[in-house]
Design a protein around this motif. Sequence first.
Motif, PDB file in Angstrom:
ATOM      1  N   ILE A 129     -12.815   0.444  -0.758  1.00  0.00           N
ATOM      2  CA  ILE A 129     -12.500   0.704   0.645  1.00  0.00           C
ATOM      3  C   ILE A 129     -12.980   2.094   1.072  1.00  0.00           C
ATOM      4  O   ILE A 129     -12.699   2.538   2.187  1.00  0.00           O
ATOM      5  CB  ILE A 129     -10.995   0.540   0.948  1.00  0.00           C
ATOM      6  N   GLY A 130     -13.711   2.761   0.182  1.00  0.00           N
ATOM      7  CA  GLY A 130     -14.318   4.041   0.542  1.00  0.00           C
ATOM      8  C   GLY A 130     -13.337   5.182   0.641  1.00  0.00           C
ATOM      9  O   GLY A 130     -13.488   6.075   1.485  1.00  0.00           O
ATOM     10  N   VAL A 131     -12.319   5.161  -0.203  1.00  0.00           N
ATOM     11  CA  VAL A 131     -11.285   6.195  -0.155  1.00  0.00           C
ATOM     12  C   VAL A 131     -11.104   6.839  -1.515  1.00  0.00           C
ATOM     13  O   VAL A 131     -11.002   6.152  -2.531  1.00  0.00           O
ATOM     14  CB  VAL A 131      -9.928   5.592   0.298  1.00  0.00           C
ATOM     15  N   SER A 132     -11.065   8.162  -1.506  1.00  0.00           N
ATOM     16  CA  SER A 132     -10.716   8.904  -2.709  1.00  0.00           C
ATOM     17  C   SER A 132      -9.352   9.515  -2.466  1.00  0.00           C
ATOM     18  O   SER A 132      -9.201  10.412  -1.623  1.00  0.00           O
ATOM     19  CB  SER A 132     -11.740  10.005  -2.991  1.00  0.00           C
ATOM     20  N   THR A 133      -8.332   9.016  -3.159  1.00  0.00           N
ATOM     21  CA  THR A 133      -6.982   9.526  -2.943  1.00  0.00           C
ATOM     22  C   THR A 133      -6.833  10.975  -3.399  1.00  0.00           C
ATOM     23  O   THR A 133      -5.842  11.632  -3.087  1.00  0.00           O
ATOM     24  CB  THR A 133      -5.953   8.655  -3.677  1.00  0.00           C
ATOM     25  N   ALA A 134      -7.838  11.464  -4.123  1.00  0.00           N
ATOM     26  CA  ALA A 134      -7.818  12.859  -4.556  1.00  0.00           C
ATOM     27  C   ALA A 134      -8.368  13.778  -3.466  1.00  0.00           C
ATOM     28  O   ALA A 134      -8.218  15.001  -3.535  1.00  0.00           O
ATOM     29  CB  ALA A 134      -8.629  13.025  -5.838  1.00  0.00           C
TER      30      ALA A 134
ATOM     31  N   LEU B  69       0.827  -1.207   0.000  1.00  0.00           N
ATOM     32  CA  LEU B  69       0.000   0.000   0.000  1.00  0.00           C
ATOM     33  C   LEU B  69       0.865   1.263   0.000  1.00  0.00           C
ATOM     34  O   LEU B  69       0.541   2.251  -0.665  1.00  0.00           O
ATOM     35  CB  LEU B  69      -0.939  -0.011   1.207  1.00  0.00           C
ATOM     36  N   ARG B  70       1.958   1.222   0.754  1.00  0.00           N
ATOM     37  CA  ARG B  70       2.842   2.388   0.787  1.00  0.00           C
ATOM     38  C   ARG B  70       3.435   2.648  -0.598  1.00  0.00           C
ATOM     39  O   ARG B  70       3.510   3.790  -1.063  1.00  0.00           O
ATOM     40  CB  ARG B  70       3.968   2.156   1.799  1.00  0.00           C
ATOM     41  N   HIS B  71       3.842   1.585  -1.281  1.00  0.00           N
ATOM     42  CA  HIS B  71       4.413   1.721  -2.618  1.00  0.00           C
ATOM     43  C   HIS B  71       3.373   2.266  -3.583  1.00  0.00           C
ATOM     44  O   HIS B  71       3.680   3.109  -4.433  1.00  0.00           O
ATOM     45  CB  HIS B  71       4.932   0.360  -3.103  1.00  0.00           C
ATOM     46  N   ASN B  72       2.137   1.807  -3.420  1.00  0.00           N
ATOM     47  CA  ASN B  72       1.088   2.258  -4.316  1.00  0.00           C
ATOM     48  C   ASN B  72       0.764   3.733  -4.099  1.00  0.00           C
ATOM     49  O   ASN B  72       0.552   4.484  -5.059  1.00  0.00           O
ATOM     50  CB  ASN B  72      -0.166   1.410  -4.134  1.00  0.00           C
ATOM     51  N   LEU B  73       0.728   4.158  -2.851  1.00  0.00           N
ATOM     52  CA  LEU B  73       0.454   5.562  -2.553  1.00  0.00           C
ATOM     53  C   LEU B  73       1.603   6.455  -3.016  1.00  0.00           C
ATOM     54  O   LEU B  73       1.388   7.606  -3.398  1.00  0.00           O
ATOM     55  CB  LEU B  73       0.227   5.748  -1.047  1.00  0.00           C
ATOM     56  N   SER B  74       2.807   5.921  -2.987  1.00  0.00           N
ATOM     57  CA  SER B  74       3.979   6.694  -3.405  1.00  0.00           C
ATOM     58  C   SER B  74       4.118   6.770  -4.918  1.00  0.00           C
ATOM     59  O   SER B  74       4.904   7.563  -5.436  1.00  0.00           O
ATOM     60  CB  SER B  74       5.254   6.080  -2.810  1.00  0.00           C
ATOM     61  N   HIS B  75       3.347   5.922  -5.621  1.00  0.00           N
ATOM     62  CA  HIS B  75       3.375   5.900  -7.089  1.00  0.00           C
ATOM     63  C   HIS B  75       1.926   6.008  -7.587  1.00  0.00           C
ATOM     64  O   HIS B  75       1.289   4.991  -7.892  1.00  0.00           O
ATOM     65  CB  HIS B  75       4.038   4.621  -7.599  1.00  0.00           C
ATOM     66  N   PRO B  76       1.398   7.223  -7.633  1.00  0.00           N
ATOM     67  CA  PRO B  76      -0.024   7.465  -7.908  1.00  0.00           C
ATOM     68  C   PRO B  76      -0.564   6.897  -9.219  1.00  0.00           C
ATOM     69  O   PRO B  76      -1.776   6.718  -9.344  1.00  0.00           O
ATOM     70  CB  PRO B  76      -0.120   8.998  -7.904  1.00  0.00           C
ATOM     71  N   THR B  77       0.277   6.616 -10.157  1.00  0.00           N
ATOM     72  CA  THR B  77      -0.207   6.091 -11.435  1.00  0.00           C
ATOM     73  C   THR B  77       0.002   4.577 -11.550  1.00  0.00           C
ATOM     74  O   THR B  77      -0.335   3.981 -12.571  1.00  0.00           O
ATOM     75  CB  THR B  77       0.506   6.778 -12.617  1.00  0.00           C
ATOM     76  N   GLU B  78       0.534   3.974 -10.522  1.00  0.00           N
ATOM     77  CA  GLU B  78       0.863   2.547 -10.582  1.00  0.00           C
ATOM     78  C   GLU B  78      -0.332   1.685 -10.194  1.00  0.00           C
ATOM     79  O   GLU B  78      -1.044   1.987  -9.236  1.00  0.00           O
ATOM     80  CB  GLU B  78       2.032   2.258  -9.639  1.00  0.00           C
ATOM     81  N   GLU B  79      -0.550   0.603 -10.932  1.00  0.00           N
ATOM     82  CA  GLU B  79      -1.633  -0.323 -10.600  1.00  0.00           C
ATOM     83  C   GLU B  79      -1.253  -1.176  -9.391  1.00  0.00           C
ATOM     84  O   GLU B  79      -0.075  -1.421  -9.119  1.00  0.00           O
ATOM     85  CB  GLU B  79      -1.958  -1.213 -11.799  1.00  0.00           C
ATOM     86  N   LEU B  80      -2.267  -1.670  -8.689  1.00  0.00           N
ATOM     87  CA  LEU B  80      -2.046  -2.450  -7.483  1.00  0.00           C
ATOM     88  C   LEU B  80      -1.208  -3.696  -7.733  1.00  0.00           C
ATOM     89  O   LEU B  80      -0.375  -4.073  -6.910  1.00  0.00           O
ATOM     90  CB  LEU B  80      -3.388  -2.876  -6.872  1.00  0.00           C
TER      91      LEU B  80
ATOM     92  N   ARG C 137      -6.491  -0.330  -9.569  1.00  0.00           N
ATOM     93  CA  ARG C 137      -6.285   0.652  -8.497  1.00  0.00           C
ATOM     94  C   ARG C 137      -7.574   1.427  -8.190  1.00  0.00           C
ATOM     95  O   ARG C 137      -7.988   1.531  -7.031  1.00  0.00           O
ATOM     96  CB  ARG C 137      -5.162   1.603  -8.919  1.00  0.00           C
ATOM     97  N   LYS C 138      -8.188   1.962  -9.238  1.00  0.00           N
ATOM     98  CA  LYS C 138      -9.386   2.776  -9.068  1.00  0.00           C
ATOM     99  C   LYS C 138     -10.500   1.995  -8.373  1.00  0.00           C
ATOM    100  O   LYS C 138     -11.146   2.504  -7.445  1.00  0.00           O
ATOM    101  CB  LYS C 138      -9.870   3.278 -10.428  1.00  0.00           C
ATOM    102  N   ASP C 139     -10.701   0.764  -8.783  1.00  0.00           N
ATOM    103  CA  ASP C 139     -11.763  -0.056  -8.206  1.00  0.00           C
ATOM    104  C   ASP C 139     -11.487  -0.379  -6.743  1.00  0.00           C
ATOM    105  O   ASP C 139     -12.396  -0.382  -5.903  1.00  0.00           O
ATOM    106  CB  ASP C 139     -11.916  -1.364  -8.997  1.00  0.00           C
ATOM    107  N   PHE C 140     -10.241  -0.644  -6.429  1.00  0.00           N
ATOM    108  CA  PHE C 140      -9.866  -0.994  -5.058  1.00  0.00           C
ATOM    109  C   PHE C 140     -10.154   0.156  -4.102  1.00  0.00           C
ATOM    110  O   PHE C 140     -10.778  -0.040  -3.053  1.00  0.00           O
ATOM    111  CB  PHE C 140      -8.386  -1.369  -4.995  1.00  0.00           C
TER     112      PHE C 140
END
Length: 203
Positions: free
Chosen positions: A164-169, A112-123, A157-160
Amino acid sequence: MSSSESFLGFSNGRSFADVPVDDGIPTTEFLEASEYLVKLFDILGSTAFGAVISDMNGNIKKIRDRQTAEPGKSSTLQLLTAQEFEEKKKKATATEGLLWLSRGLDFTSKALRHNLSHPTEELVTSFQHSYDGTLKKHHNFVVKGIFSVALKATPYRKDFYEKIGVSTADPKDDERLTNWLSSLEKVVSTIQGFYGENKDFGF
């Protein structure tokens, strides 16, 4: 967990943000937070993660069984494992269970940390990156194959994040997710440090 229920809302579970680490990690709170985190793999939405869920739940049970059997010696994870070791059991079941559970939590937090640090990367990329750096070295050929199948089934990524009810934007959502993740990382780091200081455990 229903699609309308936010994972980070913790309406039915405990957050790792509520698990203190300074004076020993409280066993009950840790187990409750871990049980709720396992639901994350349910949200990933594939039966391929069944082995992961089973493994983590199995390790949680080992720790809880020890706590139930010796409540007076299990208030914190550190006390629980130290007391089990002092009994010189042939197999320190809870101690081994905690080690493997912490590895699973480490894998999850790093993905999750890697994914948040790379906003365009798929899960799938983030989880594979994390697996390569955490669990892979501990797994045999068969288990590596199971994880390979599971990781390929990781949702977009978008679906995940929607699940979980989170908008990273959304700054507030991003802050909630970051705080939860930081708390999880602190717990994992504390457990890893404890095992590193107690190599006599034999793990």
